[in-house]
Every structure is written in C-alpha cells, then in structure tokens.
Write a protein that holds these residues in place. Structure first.
Motif, mmCIF file in Angstrom:
data_model
loop_
_atom_site.group_PDB
_atom_site.id
_atom_site.type_symbol
_atom_site.label_atom_id
_atom_site.label_comp_id
_atom_site.label_asym_id
_atom_site.label_seq_id
_atom_site.Cartn_x
_atom_site.Cartn_y
_atom_site.Cartn_z
ATOM 1 N N LYS A 86 73.463 -85.492 106.293
ATOM 2 C CA LYS A 86 72.257 -86.139 106.621
ATOM 3 C C LYS A 86 71.464 -85.154 107.471
ATOM 4 C CE LYS A 86 74.450 -90.507 105.442
ATOM 5 N NZ LYS A 86 74.634 -91.470 106.420
ATOM 6 N N ALA A 87 72.335 -84.494 108.608
ATOM 7 C CA ALA A 87 71.520 -83.742 108.806
ATOM 8 C C ALA A 87 70.597 -82.664 108.792
ATOM 9 C CB ALA A 87 72.381 -83.179 110.119
ATOM 10 N N TYR A 89 70.203 -82.453 105.362
ATOM 11 C CA TYR A 89 69.187 -82.809 104.443
ATOM 12 C C TYR A 89 69.091 -84.516 104.611
ATOM 13 C CZ TYR A 89 71.296 -79.092 101.845
ATOM 14 O OH TYR A 89 72.078 -78.155 101.713
ATOM 15 N N PRO A 90 67.844 -84.249 105.294
ATOM 16 C CA PRO A 90 66.852 -85.576 106.340
ATOM 17 C C PRO A 90 66.579 -86.940 105.501
ATOM 18 C CG PRO A 90 66.190 -83.625 107.551
ATOM 19 C CD PRO A 90 66.557 -83.462 106.549
ATOM 20 N N PRO A 91 67.239 -87.525 105.484
ATOM 21 C CA PRO A 91 66.771 -89.094 104.690
ATOM 22 C C PRO A 91 65.123 -88.495 104.273
ATOM 23 C CG PRO A 91 67.317 -89.883 106.701
ATOM 24 C CD PRO A 91 68.137 -88.167 106.849
ATOM 25 N N ILE A 92 64.262 -89.864 103.267
ATOM 26 C CA ILE A 92 62.872 -89.962 102.935
ATOM 27 C C ILE A 92 62.341 -91.221 103.081
ATOM 28 C CG2 ILE A 92 61.442 -89.404 101.480
ATOM 29 C CD1 ILE A 92 62.994 -86.538 100.466
ATOM 30 N N GLU A 93 61.895 -91.430 103.892
ATOM 31 C CA GLU A 93 60.889 -92.762 104.475
ATOM 32 C C GLU A 93 62.246 -93.632 104.231
ATOM 33 O OE1 GLU A 93 57.226 -93.806 102.694
ATOM 34 O OE2 GLU A 93 57.209 -91.535 102.010
ATOM 35 N N PRO A 94 62.862 -93.764 105.062
ATOM 36 C CA PRO A 94 64.516 -94.942 104.723
ATOM 37 C C PRO A 94 63.904 -96.249 105.384
ATOM 38 C CG PRO A 94 64.439 -93.488 106.956
ATOM 39 C CD PRO A 94 63.906 -93.022 106.002
ATOM 40 N N GLN A 114 76.025 -96.709 105.890
ATOM 41 C CA GLN A 114 75.184 -97.228 107.056
ATOM 42 C C GLN A 114 74.677 -98.244 106.924
ATOM 43 O OE1 GLN A 114 72.885 -94.076 109.813
ATOM 44 N NE2 GLN A 114 71.489 -96.043 110.235
ATOM 45 N N PHE A 115 75.590 -99.694 107.365
ATOM 46 C CA PHE A 115 74.556 -100.808 107.686
ATOM 47 C C PHE A 115 72.898 -100.958 108.225
ATOM 48 C CE2 PHE A 115 79.149 -101.538 108.379
ATOM 49 C CZ PHE A 115 79.689 -102.761 107.713
ATOM 50 N N PRO A 116 72.720 -102.411 108.068
ATOM 51 C CA PRO A 116 71.174 -102.399 108.316
ATOM 52 C C PRO A 116 70.684 -102.129 109.910
ATOM 53 C CG PRO A 116 71.292 -104.375 107.287
ATOM 54 C CD PRO A 116 73.324 -103.126 106.745
ATOM 55 N N ALA A 121 67.387 -92.329 111.137
ATOM 56 C CA ALA A 121 67.794 -90.511 110.653
ATOM 57 C C ALA A 121 69.625 -90.558 110.070
ATOM 58 C CB ALA A 121 67.851 -90.285 111.864
ATOM 59 N N THR A 122 69.909 -91.242 110.288
ATOM 60 C CA THR A 122 70.938 -91.052 108.818
ATOM 61 C C THR A 122 71.373 -92.422 107.992
ATOM 62 O OG1 THR A 122 72.145 -92.504 111.257
ATOM 63 C CG2 THR A 122 72.305 -90.075 110.722
ATOM 64 N N ASP A 123 70.125 -93.414 107.600
ATOM 65 C CA ASP A 123 70.385 -94.202 107.175
ATOM 66 C C ASP A 123 70.188 -93.965 105.512
ATOM 67 O OD1 ASP A 123 70.229 -97.134 106.594
ATOM 68 O OD2 ASP A 123 68.303 -97.294 106.078
ATOM 69 N N GLY A 124 71.419 -94.508 104.388
ATOM 70 C CA GLY A 124 71.759 -94.621 103.781
ATOM 71 C C GLY A 124 73.077 -94.099 102.845
#
Ligand code: ARG
Ligand code: ZN
Ligand code: CA
Length: 247
Positions: A86-87, A89-94, A114-116, A121-124
């Motif tokens: 994720k670092a 290739y960062p998430p887009i509009e998580p 990842q939980f809510p 930056a690390t969501d998904g």
C-alpha cells in the motif's frame, strides 16, 4: 426493501511475473463471486444446515463494481502483511472506493484486511493472486488459482473484515466473542471441510463453520448470519466508518 449499496472497487494488480498478472476475466470472476455471496444467490447457499437456516443472512444489498484495474510490474517476490504494497501503490479515495491489492503476500497467507476506522493511507484489502478469482466459472480452469481456495471466498472473507466482521471464533477461546449474537461461540478456527455437528465449545451450540468468517475451504463456506449482516450495515451509518459509501 430499499436500494443496494454500491461499493466501487479499484483493483491494484502488483505482479512479479506474468501469471501473477491475472486476467481481466479472473478479476471479473472475483467481483461476480462477491456479488453472489453478498446477495445470497451463491449456488451453495442452500447447503446451509437446517440448524442455521433461521439465522442465515439473506441479501445484504451490498454490491461491488469495478471502477478501474491498475497494473504494476514489480520485481519484489513477496509483500508480507505490513502494508508495504500500500505504501508502494497508495489507495485511491478510500473513503468512497474499496481498494483491493492483488499481490503475492507470501508465507501461505491468503489475504488480510483493515477494519473500519483505521488509517485511510492503508485502508482496503490485500489478497495473493492465486486466491483472487473463481475457478468454477466458465473458463475458470485457465485462471491462476490454487485449490482449495480457488472459488473467491478469500475476498468474501476479507471484505467481511473490511465491513467490521470478526472471525467467528472471536480470535480466542470459548469466552472470546465475535460481537454477533446469532453466531454460536467457537473456541478455535475450523479448517478443511468439517463434519456436521462439529462443536468446539461444550454447551455452546455447534460451530457455524460454514460461515464465511471461519477458515474452512472455499467450497465449504457459503453463508453470513443475519447478525453479521446487521453488523456490516452499521458501518454505513454515521460513525460506522464506511458512511462515505452511501453518498
Ligand atoms: N486467513 C485469511 C484471513 O484471516 C483468509 C481466510 C480465507 N479463507 C478461505 N477459505 N478463503 O483473513
Ligand atoms: Zn480473517
Ligand atoms: Ca457470536
């Protein structure tokens, strides 16, 4: 009643060789699997044992759509579970898009989530390519998938975590809770394809090992409970962490 909640998805395919660069068709088979499982239209839904038919979830009205498939060649062999992918290739509009990374985690790990309420930056969710897709569809025997985790249930499970579901055994012994009332207490994960009547906690009721949030083979998990559905729905309310998907 009411309308479906659409979860837009971006799939980041991070590949170290050509077979890890899975096909669009394999990716689509995974999204189709998610839509079947979350609508309770999966063909194995009626394998639910009679003792659990009154508490199984019906249609969650949660649906998944591909927004974009991104592909990145990278010579790194394995990515682990420390969010390195994720670092890179960062998430887009998580807040309004579910980011899924398909990258070789290594160590025999199928996926992680990842939980809510966590760091955007690390969501998904992250899954290894050989467990992302459904070999049971037409043409699926040509996909890069590894039995007995070749029917797309890893993503069903990981997205369950992303929507706040815990493992059905509460990640502990018979006194650990999964915060869902209609899932019987379990003292450990189940693996393979257990026999009916498996019960890991005396007096606790039989294990609901055919639940997506246990650890059994893909072919042997086919239901959420109604209580799990309610717990997932709560994430879309104010403060639930996934409210951005309702807008
Ligand atoms: N071990 C992973 C996790 O805890 C996924 C397990 C998925 N199981 C399966 N049958 N595909 O998140
Ligand atoms: Zn899990
Ligand atoms: Ca429970």
């Amino acid at each position: 009643s009411g309308s479906n909640i659409i979860i837009p998805c971006i799939i980041h395919v991070v590949y170290g060789n050509s077979q890890e660069n899975i096909s669009d068709a394999q990716i689509q088979s995974q999204i189709d699997r998610l839509n079947k499982d979350y609508s309770a239209t999966n063909s194995d839904y009626d394998n639910t044992p009679s003792e659990f038919q009154s508490v199984r979830s019906g249609d969650t009205q949660i649906r998944f759509e591909i927004v974009e498939i991104k592909r990145y060649a990278n010579s790194r062999d394995t990515w682990g579970t420390n969010d390195a992918v994720k670092a890179a290739y960062p998430p887009i509009e998580p807040d309004r898009i579910l980011n899924m990374w398909v990258a070789d985690i290594g160590g025999g790990i199928l996926g992680y989530a990842q939980f809510p309420g966590g760091d955007p930056a690390t969501d998904g969710v992250v899954m290894s390519p050989q467990y992302f897709g459904d070999a049971s569809v037409s043409g699926g025997s040509n996909f890069y998938l590894s039995a007995p985790f070749d029917q797309g249930r890893t993503a069903t499970h990981e997205v369950g975590h992303w929507l706040n579901l815990r493992h059905i055994w509460g990640d502990g012994n018979c006194s650990a809770d999964d915060f869902v009332n209609d899932t019987p207490v379990a003292g450990n994960p189940n693996y393979g394809c257990p026999s009916l009547g498996t019960n890991s906690c005396s007096g606790g009721g039989n294990d609901m090992f055919m639940n997506y949030m246990d650890y059994v083979d893909d072919a042997c998990m086919f239901m959420f409970s109604a209580g799990q559905d309610a717990r997932m729905q709560a994430t879309f309310s104010n403060g639930g962490g996934r409210e951005g998907f309702l807008l």
